[in-house]
Design a protein around this motif. Sequence first.
Motif, PDB file in Angstrom:
ATOM      1  N   LYS A 170      -4.427  -2.567  -3.777  1.00  0.00           N
ATOM      2  CA  LYS A 170      -4.629  -1.373  -2.949  1.00  0.00           C
ATOM      3  C   LYS A 170      -3.740  -0.210  -3.395  1.00  0.00           C
ATOM      4  O   LYS A 170      -4.106   0.953  -3.252  1.00  0.00           O
ATOM      5  CB  LYS A 170      -4.356  -1.707  -1.487  1.00  0.00           C
ATOM      6  CG  LYS A 170      -5.439  -2.559  -0.835  1.00  0.00           C
ATOM      7  CD  LYS A 170      -5.077  -2.827   0.610  1.00  0.00           C
ATOM      8  CE  LYS A 170      -6.119  -3.660   1.307  1.00  0.00           C
ATOM      9  NZ  LYS A 170      -5.707  -3.988   2.692  1.00  0.00           N
ATOM     10  N   TYR A 216      -9.581  -2.839  -4.059  1.00  0.00           N
ATOM     11  CA  TYR A 216      -9.388  -4.133  -3.427  1.00  0.00           C
ATOM     12  C   TYR A 216      -9.218  -5.164  -4.539  1.00  0.00           C
ATOM     13  O   TYR A 216      -9.766  -5.001  -5.652  1.00  0.00           O
ATOM     14  CB  TYR A 216     -10.561  -4.492  -2.526  1.00  0.00           C
ATOM     15  CG  TYR A 216     -10.687  -3.602  -1.313  1.00  0.00           C
ATOM     16  CD1 TYR A 216      -9.829  -3.783  -0.225  1.00  0.00           C
ATOM     17  CD2 TYR A 216     -11.625  -2.583  -1.259  1.00  0.00           C
ATOM     18  CE1 TYR A 216      -9.911  -2.955   0.886  1.00  0.00           C
ATOM     19  CE2 TYR A 216     -11.706  -1.746  -0.160  1.00  0.00           C
ATOM     20  CZ  TYR A 216     -10.852  -1.942   0.917  1.00  0.00           C
ATOM     21  OH  TYR A 216     -10.923  -1.112   2.005  1.00  0.00           O
ATOM     22  N   SER A 228       0.812  -1.205   0.000  1.00  0.00           N
ATOM     23  CA  SER A 228       0.000   0.000   0.000  1.00  0.00           C
ATOM     24  C   SER A 228       0.849   1.259   0.000  1.00  0.00           C
ATOM     25  O   SER A 228       0.360   2.342  -0.253  1.00  0.00           O
ATOM     26  CB  SER A 228      -0.906   0.015   1.239  1.00  0.00           C
ATOM     27  OG  SER A 228      -1.822  -1.048   1.195  1.00  0.00           O
TER      28      SER A 228
END
Length: 472
Positions: free
Chosen positions: A338, A343, A137
Amino acid sequence: MPGHKGVSVLGPECLDITEIDGADVLYGGDGIIAESEANAAALFGTARTLYSTEGSSLCIRAMLYLVKMLAISKKAQSRSAVAADIAAYKKPVILAGRNAHKTFITAAALLDIDVKWLYSDECCGQDVMGDGIDACSSPKLRGESKIESYGLAACRISAESLEEEIISCGIPDAVYITSPDYLGNIADISGLSAVCRKYGCLLLVDNAHGAYLKFIQGEDERGQHCPRHPMDLGADICCDSAHKTLPVLTGGAYLHIAWSAPEMLKKNAEHALKMFASTSPSYLIMQSLDMANKLLAEGMAERIREQAECTEELKKRLKEAGFTLAGDEPLKITICAKAYGYYGTELAALLEKENIYCEFSDPDYLVLMVSAFTSEADLKRVEDALLTVKKRDVITELPPKVGPGKRSISIKEAMLSQSELIDVDEAEGRVLAAADVACPPAIPIAVSGEIIDAEAVRAFKYYGINKVAVII
Protein backbone atom coordinates in the motif's frame (compact mmCIF):
# COMPACT_ATOMS: atom_id res chain seq x y z
CA MET A 1 6.32 -50.18 -2.41
CA PRO A 2 3.78 -52.91 -3.26
CA GLY A 3 1.66 -50.74 -5.55
CA HIS A 4 4.32 -49.89 -8.12
CA LYS A 5 6.95 -52.57 -7.33
CA GLY A 6 9.72 -50.10 -8.13
CA VAL A 7 8.64 -49.81 -11.76
CA SER A 8 9.36 -46.30 -13.00
CA VAL A 9 6.29 -44.45 -14.21
CA LEU A 10 6.76 -41.05 -12.58
CA GLY A 11 10.49 -41.44 -11.97
CA PRO A 12 11.29 -41.85 -8.27
CA GLU A 13 9.59 -45.23 -7.74
CA CYS A 14 12.87 -47.13 -7.32
CA LEU A 15 13.59 -45.02 -4.23
CA ASP A 16 10.07 -45.20 -2.81
CA ILE A 17 10.41 -48.00 -0.27
CA THR A 18 8.58 -49.07 2.88
CA GLU A 19 9.63 -50.57 6.22
CA ILE A 20 11.59 -53.52 4.87
CA ASP A 21 14.58 -55.07 6.64
CA GLY A 22 17.42 -52.55 6.76
CA ALA A 23 15.19 -49.53 6.11
CA ASP A 24 14.44 -48.89 9.81
CA VAL A 25 11.13 -47.52 11.13
CA LEU A 26 10.25 -43.86 11.54
CA TYR A 27 9.15 -42.86 15.09
CA GLY A 28 10.81 -45.97 16.47
CA GLY A 29 14.12 -46.13 14.70
CA ASP A 30 17.25 -47.88 15.88
CA GLY A 31 19.06 -48.14 12.55
CA ILE A 32 19.69 -45.82 9.61
CA ILE A 33 16.81 -43.45 10.45
CA ALA A 34 18.03 -43.08 14.03
CA GLU A 35 21.55 -42.49 12.70
CA SER A 36 20.32 -39.84 10.26
CA GLU A 37 18.30 -38.06 12.97
CA ALA A 38 21.36 -38.09 15.22
CA ASN A 39 23.31 -36.39 12.41
CA ALA A 40 20.59 -33.74 12.16
CA ALA A 41 20.67 -33.23 15.95
CA ALA A 42 24.44 -32.68 15.76
CA LEU A 43 23.97 -30.07 13.02
CA PHE A 44 21.31 -28.21 14.99
CA GLY A 45 22.97 -28.68 18.39
CA THR A 46 19.92 -30.27 20.02
CA ALA A 47 19.38 -33.10 22.47
CA ARG A 48 17.03 -34.69 19.94
CA THR A 49 15.99 -33.85 16.40
CA LEU A 50 13.31 -36.09 14.93
CA TYR A 51 11.98 -36.23 11.38
CA SER A 52 8.45 -35.57 10.25
CA THR A 53 7.26 -36.48 6.76
CA GLU A 54 4.01 -34.60 7.39
CA GLY A 55 5.38 -31.13 7.82
CA SER A 56 5.41 -28.91 10.88
CA SER A 57 1.71 -29.64 11.34
CA LEU A 58 2.58 -33.06 12.76
CA CYS A 59 5.30 -31.50 14.92
CA ILE A 60 2.89 -28.91 16.34
CA ARG A 61 0.46 -31.64 17.41
CA ALA A 62 3.35 -33.52 19.00
CA MET A 63 4.54 -30.41 20.86
CA LEU A 64 1.11 -29.87 22.40
CA TYR A 65 0.83 -33.55 23.31
CA LEU A 66 4.17 -33.34 25.12
CA VAL A 67 2.96 -30.28 27.03
CA LYS A 68 -0.09 -32.21 28.17
CA MET A 69 1.98 -35.27 29.12
CA LEU A 70 4.32 -33.13 31.21
CA ALA A 71 1.45 -31.29 32.90
CA ILE A 72 -0.22 -34.56 33.90
CA SER A 73 3.12 -35.94 35.10
CA LYS A 74 3.67 -32.93 37.36
CA LYS A 75 0.19 -33.36 38.77
CA ALA A 76 0.81 -37.04 39.48
CA GLN A 77 4.06 -36.22 41.26
CA SER A 78 2.57 -33.48 43.40
CA ARG A 79 -0.25 -35.65 44.76
CA SER A 80 -0.99 -39.35 45.09
CA ALA A 81 -0.92 -40.83 41.62
CA VAL A 82 -4.36 -42.41 41.60
CA ALA A 83 -6.68 -42.57 38.62
CA ALA A 84 -9.27 -40.27 40.16
CA ASP A 85 -6.66 -37.60 40.78
CA ILE A 86 -5.42 -37.68 37.18
CA ALA A 87 -8.97 -37.62 35.83
CA ALA A 88 -9.74 -34.53 37.89
CA TYR A 89 -6.70 -32.71 36.56
CA LYS A 90 -7.38 -29.21 35.28
CA LYS A 91 -6.78 -28.64 31.57
CA PRO A 92 -3.26 -27.62 30.61
CA VAL A 93 -3.04 -23.95 29.66
CA ILE A 94 -0.96 -22.57 26.80
CA LEU A 95 -0.41 -18.84 26.35
CA ALA A 96 -0.13 -18.40 22.59
CA GLY A 97 0.58 -15.63 20.10
CA ARG A 98 -2.62 -14.84 18.22
CA ASN A 99 -0.98 -15.39 14.82
CA ALA A 100 -0.78 -19.15 15.43
CA HIS A 101 -1.30 -21.52 12.52
CA LYS A 102 -4.70 -23.23 12.44
CA THR A 103 -2.99 -26.56 13.20
CA PHE A 104 -2.23 -25.23 16.67
CA ILE A 105 -5.92 -24.54 17.24
CA THR A 106 -7.11 -27.93 15.97
CA ALA A 107 -4.42 -29.66 18.07
CA ALA A 108 -5.59 -27.76 21.15
CA ALA A 109 -9.12 -28.98 20.44
CA LEU A 110 -8.04 -32.60 19.98
CA LEU A 111 -6.04 -32.56 23.21
CA ASP A 112 -8.53 -30.44 25.17
CA ILE A 113 -5.98 -27.76 26.01
CA ASP A 114 -7.09 -24.34 27.18
CA VAL A 115 -5.61 -21.50 25.10
CA LYS A 116 -5.14 -17.95 26.31
CA TRP A 117 -4.14 -15.51 23.59
CA LEU A 118 -1.29 -13.03 23.39
CA TYR A 119 -1.93 -10.02 21.17
CA SER A 120 0.57 -7.78 19.46
CA ASP A 121 2.17 -4.98 21.44
CA GLU A 122 1.36 -2.68 18.51
CA CYS A 123 -2.41 -3.15 18.73
CA CYS A 124 -2.58 -4.78 15.30
CA GLY A 125 -1.86 -1.60 13.37
CA GLN A 126 -4.75 0.52 14.55
CA ASP A 127 -3.73 4.20 14.66
CA VAL A 128 -0.30 3.30 15.97
CA MET A 129 1.14 6.58 14.73
CA GLY A 130 -1.62 8.68 16.30
CA ASP A 131 -2.57 10.03 12.88
CA GLY A 132 -5.13 7.50 11.75
CA ILE A 133 -2.67 5.79 9.41
CA ASP A 134 -1.12 2.38 9.99
CA ALA A 135 2.64 1.95 9.84
CA CYS A 136 2.87 0.40 6.40
CA SER A 137 0.66 3.03 4.74
CA SER A 138 2.05 6.08 6.47
CA PRO A 139 4.05 8.42 4.23
CA LYS A 140 6.11 9.21 7.33
CA LEU A 141 7.63 5.75 7.29
CA ARG A 142 8.33 5.23 3.60
CA GLY A 143 12.03 4.75 3.05
CA GLU A 144 12.78 4.03 6.72
CA SER A 145 15.32 1.25 7.21
CA LYS A 146 13.10 -0.67 9.61
CA ILE A 147 9.40 -0.56 10.42
CA GLU A 148 7.09 -2.67 12.50
CA SER A 149 4.62 -4.99 10.75
CA TYR A 150 0.91 -5.20 11.28
CA GLY A 151 -2.13 -7.15 10.15
CA LEU A 152 -3.30 -10.71 10.55
CA ALA A 153 0.09 -12.43 10.28
CA ALA A 154 2.04 -10.22 12.70
CA CYS A 155 2.06 -10.49 16.47
CA ARG A 156 4.92 -8.61 18.10
CA ILE A 157 5.29 -9.77 21.73
CA SER A 158 7.88 -8.26 24.04
CA ALA A 159 9.37 -9.96 27.07
CA GLU A 160 7.79 -7.28 29.26
CA SER A 161 4.28 -7.82 27.89
CA LEU A 162 4.67 -11.60 28.18
CA GLU A 163 5.60 -11.28 31.85
CA GLU A 164 2.59 -9.04 32.46
CA GLU A 165 0.29 -11.60 30.82
CA ILE A 166 1.77 -14.49 32.80
CA ILE A 167 1.26 -12.60 36.04
CA SER A 168 -2.28 -11.49 35.17
CA CYS A 169 -3.66 -14.78 33.87
CA GLY A 170 -1.73 -17.24 36.01
CA ILE A 171 1.36 -19.23 35.10
CA PRO A 172 0.64 -21.35 32.00
CA ASP A 173 2.09 -24.76 31.26
CA ALA A 174 3.69 -23.37 28.11
CA VAL A 175 4.08 -20.28 25.93
CA TYR A 176 3.72 -20.75 22.18
CA ILE A 177 4.94 -18.29 19.57
CA THR A 178 5.40 -18.19 15.79
CA SER A 179 8.83 -16.93 14.73
CA PRO A 180 9.53 -16.04 11.99
CA ASP A 181 5.96 -15.20 11.05
CA TYR A 182 4.66 -15.01 7.48
CA LEU A 183 5.84 -11.40 7.20
CA GLY A 184 9.39 -12.22 8.29
CA ASN A 185 9.22 -10.80 11.81
CA ILE A 186 11.58 -12.58 14.21
CA ALA A 187 10.61 -12.61 17.88
CA ASP A 188 12.87 -11.79 20.82
CA ILE A 189 13.19 -15.45 21.68
CA SER A 190 16.04 -15.01 24.14
CA GLY A 191 14.01 -12.42 26.07
CA LEU A 192 10.84 -14.49 25.97
CA SER A 193 12.69 -17.65 27.02
CA ALA A 194 14.18 -15.84 30.02
CA VAL A 195 10.66 -14.93 31.16
CA CYS A 196 9.48 -18.51 30.66
CA ARG A 197 12.37 -19.87 32.71
CA LYS A 198 11.66 -17.35 35.46
CA TYR A 199 8.10 -18.66 35.83
CA GLY A 200 8.78 -22.32 35.09
CA CYS A 201 6.84 -22.74 31.85
CA LEU A 202 7.97 -24.23 28.56
CA LEU A 203 8.66 -22.12 25.47
CA LEU A 204 7.40 -23.67 22.23
CA VAL A 205 8.33 -22.08 18.90
CA ASP A 206 6.74 -22.63 15.50
CA ASN A 207 9.88 -21.94 13.45
CA ALA A 208 8.41 -23.39 10.25
CA HIS A 209 10.02 -20.72 8.07
CA GLY A 210 13.33 -20.57 9.90
CA ALA A 211 15.23 -23.86 9.63
CA TYR A 212 18.03 -22.03 7.80
CA LEU A 213 18.51 -19.57 10.67
CA LYS A 214 20.77 -22.11 12.37
CA PHE A 215 23.32 -21.46 9.66
CA ILE A 216 23.21 -17.64 9.70
CA GLN A 217 24.77 -15.55 12.43
CA GLY A 218 23.04 -12.30 13.38
CA GLU A 219 24.54 -9.26 15.10
CA ASP A 220 23.58 -7.74 18.42
CA GLU A 221 23.53 -4.04 19.28
CA ARG A 222 27.30 -4.14 19.87
CA GLY A 223 27.99 -5.69 16.49
CA GLN A 224 28.82 -9.07 18.02
CA HIS A 225 27.83 -12.25 16.19
CA CYS A 226 24.97 -14.11 17.80
CA PRO A 227 22.82 -17.16 16.97
CA ARG A 228 19.40 -16.82 15.34
CA HIS A 229 17.77 -20.25 15.58
CA PRO A 230 15.22 -20.70 18.42
CA MET A 231 17.07 -23.71 19.82
CA ASP A 232 20.16 -21.54 20.37
CA LEU A 233 18.09 -18.78 21.97
CA GLY A 234 16.31 -20.70 24.72
CA ALA A 235 13.33 -22.53 23.18
CA ASP A 236 12.49 -25.86 24.84
CA ILE A 237 10.75 -27.37 21.81
CA CYS A 238 10.71 -26.14 18.24
CA CYS A 239 9.52 -27.26 14.83
CA ASP A 240 11.13 -26.41 11.48
CA SER A 241 9.61 -27.01 8.06
CA ALA A 242 12.79 -28.07 6.29
CA HIS A 243 11.03 -28.00 2.92
CA LYS A 244 10.37 -24.25 3.20
CA THR A 245 13.98 -23.08 3.33
CA LEU A 246 16.24 -26.11 2.79
CA PRO A 247 16.49 -28.51 -0.20
CA VAL A 248 13.99 -31.01 1.20
CA LEU A 249 10.87 -32.48 -0.41
CA THR A 250 7.43 -31.18 0.57
CA GLY A 251 6.45 -32.47 4.02
CA GLY A 252 9.98 -32.79 5.40
CA ALA A 253 10.22 -31.19 8.85
CA TYR A 254 12.08 -31.38 12.17
CA LEU A 255 10.95 -31.61 15.77
CA HIS A 256 13.75 -30.30 18.01
CA ILE A 257 14.09 -30.89 21.76
CA ALA A 258 16.56 -28.76 23.72
CA TRP A 259 19.23 -30.15 26.02
CA SER A 260 17.75 -28.11 28.86
CA ALA A 261 14.21 -29.41 28.30
CA PRO A 262 12.65 -31.79 30.86
CA GLU A 263 13.80 -35.37 30.41
CA MET A 264 10.24 -36.54 29.81
CA LEU A 265 10.09 -34.52 26.59
CA LYS A 266 13.23 -36.15 25.24
CA LYS A 267 12.05 -39.65 26.12
CA ASN A 268 8.55 -39.26 24.72
CA ALA A 269 9.14 -37.19 21.58
CA GLU A 270 8.89 -40.16 19.20
CA HIS A 271 5.76 -41.40 20.95
CA ALA A 272 4.21 -37.94 20.58
CA LEU A 273 4.86 -37.92 16.83
CA LYS A 274 3.59 -41.48 16.48
CA MET A 275 0.28 -40.52 18.13
CA PHE A 276 -0.71 -38.39 15.13
CA ALA A 277 1.44 -39.65 12.26
CA SER A 278 0.64 -41.84 9.29
CA THR A 279 1.87 -45.43 9.56
CA SER A 280 3.07 -45.09 5.95
CA PRO A 281 5.68 -42.31 6.08
CA SER A 282 7.37 -41.30 2.84
CA TYR A 283 10.88 -42.66 2.52
CA LEU A 284 11.47 -40.23 -0.35
CA ILE A 285 10.96 -37.34 2.08
CA MET A 286 13.21 -39.02 4.65
CA GLN A 287 15.94 -39.47 2.04
CA SER A 288 15.76 -35.76 1.21
CA LEU A 289 16.08 -34.90 4.92
CA ASP A 290 19.11 -37.18 5.13
CA MET A 291 20.67 -35.61 2.03
CA ALA A 292 20.15 -32.15 3.53
CA ASN A 293 22.38 -33.23 6.45
CA LYS A 294 25.17 -34.02 4.01
CA LEU A 295 24.71 -30.77 2.09
CA LEU A 296 24.68 -28.65 5.25
CA ALA A 297 27.78 -30.40 6.58
CA GLU A 298 29.68 -29.97 3.32
CA GLY A 299 29.29 -26.30 2.44
CA MET A 300 25.65 -25.38 1.89
CA ALA A 301 25.64 -23.36 5.13
CA GLU A 302 28.14 -20.98 3.51
CA ARG A 303 25.89 -20.78 0.47
CA ILE A 304 22.97 -19.78 2.71
CA ARG A 305 25.06 -17.04 4.33
CA GLU A 306 26.11 -15.70 0.93
CA GLN A 307 22.51 -15.71 -0.26
CA ALA A 308 21.46 -13.76 2.82
CA GLU A 309 24.04 -11.09 1.96
CA CYS A 310 22.77 -10.90 -1.64
CA THR A 311 19.19 -10.63 -0.43
CA GLU A 312 20.11 -7.82 1.95
CA GLU A 313 21.71 -5.90 -0.92
CA LEU A 314 18.54 -6.38 -2.99
CA LYS A 315 16.45 -5.09 -0.11
CA LYS A 316 18.59 -1.95 0.08
CA ARG A 317 18.13 -1.29 -3.66
CA LEU A 318 14.37 -1.80 -3.39
CA LYS A 319 14.20 0.71 -0.54
CA GLU A 320 16.24 3.20 -2.57
CA ALA A 321 13.70 2.75 -5.39
CA GLY A 322 10.85 3.75 -3.06
CA PHE A 323 9.58 0.44 -1.73
CA THR A 324 8.79 0.09 1.97
CA LEU A 325 9.86 -3.25 3.44
CA ALA A 326 8.80 -5.02 6.62
CA GLY A 327 10.24 -7.83 8.70
CA ASP A 328 13.79 -8.73 9.64
CA GLU A 329 14.16 -12.27 8.33
CA PRO A 330 17.30 -12.60 6.15
CA LEU A 331 15.85 -14.69 3.31
CA LYS A 332 12.40 -13.12 3.11
CA ILE A 333 11.46 -9.97 1.21
CA THR A 334 8.24 -8.44 2.56
CA ILE A 335 6.92 -5.43 0.67
CA CYS A 336 4.34 -3.09 2.22
CA ALA A 337 2.37 -2.81 -1.00
CA LYS A 338 0.00 0.00 0.00
CA ALA A 339 2.92 2.36 0.64
CA TYR A 340 3.76 1.91 -3.05
CA GLY A 341 0.16 2.48 -4.11
CA TYR A 342 -0.88 -1.14 -4.68
CA TYR A 343 -2.56 -3.97 -2.86
CA GLY A 344 -0.29 -6.94 -2.23
CA THR A 345 -2.49 -9.13 -4.39
CA GLU A 346 -2.07 -6.65 -7.27
CA LEU A 347 1.71 -6.81 -7.06
CA ALA A 348 1.55 -10.61 -6.93
CA ALA A 349 -0.52 -10.67 -10.12
CA LEU A 350 1.96 -8.38 -11.88
CA LEU A 351 4.86 -10.64 -10.90
CA GLU A 352 3.03 -13.76 -12.04
CA LYS A 353 2.90 -12.26 -15.54
CA GLU A 354 6.71 -12.46 -15.39
CA ASN A 355 6.55 -16.08 -14.15
CA ILE A 356 7.56 -15.01 -10.63
CA TYR A 357 5.42 -16.52 -7.88
CA CYS A 358 5.32 -15.10 -4.38
CA GLU A 359 5.06 -17.10 -1.16
CA PHE A 360 2.16 -15.01 0.12
CA SER A 361 0.13 -11.93 -0.68
CA ASP A 362 -2.84 -10.18 0.90
CA PRO A 363 -4.22 -6.65 0.61
CA ASP A 364 -1.30 -5.23 2.62
CA TYR A 365 1.79 -7.31 1.84
CA LEU A 366 3.71 -9.18 -0.82
CA VAL A 367 6.12 -11.82 0.52
CA LEU A 368 8.93 -13.38 -1.50
CA MET A 369 11.09 -16.21 -0.16
CA VAL A 370 14.69 -16.72 -1.19
CA SER A 371 16.69 -19.91 -0.65
CA ALA A 372 20.23 -21.15 -1.14
CA PHE A 373 19.11 -22.33 -4.57
CA THR A 374 17.80 -18.98 -5.77
CA SER A 375 20.17 -17.96 -8.54
CA GLU A 376 21.70 -14.54 -9.07
CA ALA A 377 19.73 -14.35 -12.31
CA ASP A 378 16.49 -15.06 -10.46
CA LEU A 379 17.12 -12.26 -7.97
CA LYS A 380 17.85 -9.93 -10.87
CA ARG A 381 14.56 -10.93 -12.53
CA VAL A 382 12.67 -10.12 -9.34
CA GLU A 383 14.42 -6.76 -9.05
CA ASP A 384 13.79 -5.85 -12.68
CA ALA A 385 10.14 -6.87 -12.49
CA LEU A 386 9.51 -4.80 -9.36
CA LEU A 387 11.36 -1.75 -10.66
CA THR A 388 9.19 -1.67 -13.79
CA VAL A 389 6.08 -1.20 -11.61
CA LYS A 390 5.11 2.46 -11.61
CA LYS A 391 4.72 3.97 -8.17
CA ARG A 392 1.25 5.31 -7.31
CA ASP A 393 -0.32 7.32 -4.51
CA VAL A 394 -0.26 5.69 -1.09
CA ILE A 395 -3.33 3.61 -0.21
CA THR A 396 -4.38 4.67 3.29
CA GLU A 397 -7.00 1.97 3.91
CA LEU A 398 -6.38 0.36 7.30
CA PRO A 399 -6.24 -3.41 7.79
CA PRO A 400 -8.90 -4.65 10.23
CA LYS A 401 -7.95 -5.15 13.83
CA VAL A 402 -7.73 -8.78 14.90
CA GLY A 403 -8.41 -8.13 18.55
CA PRO A 404 -9.48 -10.21 21.53
CA GLY A 405 -12.66 -12.10 20.71
CA LYS A 406 -15.40 -12.84 23.21
CA ARG A 407 -15.30 -16.54 24.03
CA SER A 408 -18.64 -18.34 24.25
CA ILE A 409 -17.56 -21.98 24.49
CA SER A 410 -14.24 -23.86 24.29
CA ILE A 411 -12.41 -24.54 21.05
CA LYS A 412 -13.08 -28.26 21.45
CA GLU A 413 -16.82 -27.79 22.06
CA ALA A 414 -17.11 -25.48 19.05
CA MET A 415 -15.31 -27.83 16.68
CA LEU A 416 -17.45 -30.79 17.76
CA SER A 417 -20.75 -28.92 17.57
CA GLN A 418 -23.23 -29.09 14.72
CA SER A 419 -22.72 -26.20 12.35
CA GLU A 420 -23.99 -24.54 9.22
CA LEU A 421 -22.29 -22.51 6.51
CA ILE A 422 -23.65 -18.99 6.18
CA ASP A 423 -22.80 -15.73 4.44
CA VAL A 424 -20.38 -13.55 6.40
CA ASP A 425 -22.89 -10.67 6.32
CA GLU A 426 -25.26 -12.81 8.41
CA ALA A 427 -22.61 -13.99 10.91
CA GLU A 428 -22.49 -11.15 13.45
CA GLY A 429 -23.53 -12.42 16.87
CA ARG A 430 -23.12 -16.10 15.93
CA VAL A 431 -20.50 -18.46 17.42
CA LEU A 432 -17.74 -19.61 15.08
CA ALA A 433 -17.49 -23.39 14.63
CA ALA A 434 -14.54 -24.55 12.50
CA ALA A 435 -11.99 -21.88 11.57
CA ASP A 436 -11.36 -23.09 8.02
CA VAL A 437 -8.83 -20.77 6.38
CA ALA A 438 -6.46 -21.24 3.45
CA CYS A 439 -2.73 -21.76 3.67
CA PRO A 440 -0.88 -19.45 3.46
CA PRO A 441 -1.14 -17.95 6.00
CA ALA A 442 -3.65 -20.36 7.67
CA ILE A 443 -4.17 -17.95 10.58
CA PRO A 444 -7.81 -17.92 11.75
CA ILE A 445 -9.42 -14.47 11.76
CA ALA A 446 -11.62 -15.56 14.65
CA VAL A 447 -11.12 -18.58 16.90
CA SER A 448 -13.56 -21.45 17.16
CA GLY A 449 -15.93 -20.83 20.07
CA GLU A 450 -15.75 -17.04 19.82
CA ILE A 451 -18.72 -14.78 19.11
CA ILE A 452 -18.33 -13.14 15.71
CA ASP A 453 -18.50 -9.37 16.11
CA ALA A 454 -18.71 -6.56 13.56
CA GLU A 455 -14.91 -6.18 13.42
CA ALA A 456 -14.50 -9.89 12.70
CA VAL A 457 -17.07 -9.64 9.89
CA ARG A 458 -15.08 -6.76 8.42
CA ALA A 459 -11.87 -8.79 8.68
CA PHE A 460 -13.42 -11.84 7.00
CA LYS A 461 -14.52 -9.71 4.06
CA TYR A 462 -11.22 -7.83 3.91
CA TYR A 463 -9.32 -11.10 3.53
CA GLY A 464 -11.74 -12.53 0.96
CA ILE A 465 -13.70 -14.96 3.15
CA ASN A 466 -17.38 -14.79 2.21
CA LYS A 467 -18.82 -17.75 4.12
CA VAL A 468 -18.18 -19.04 7.65
CA ALA A 469 -19.25 -22.09 9.64
CA VAL A 470 -21.26 -21.20 12.74
CA ILE A 471 -22.81 -23.29 15.48
CA ILE A 472 -26.46 -24.17 14.99
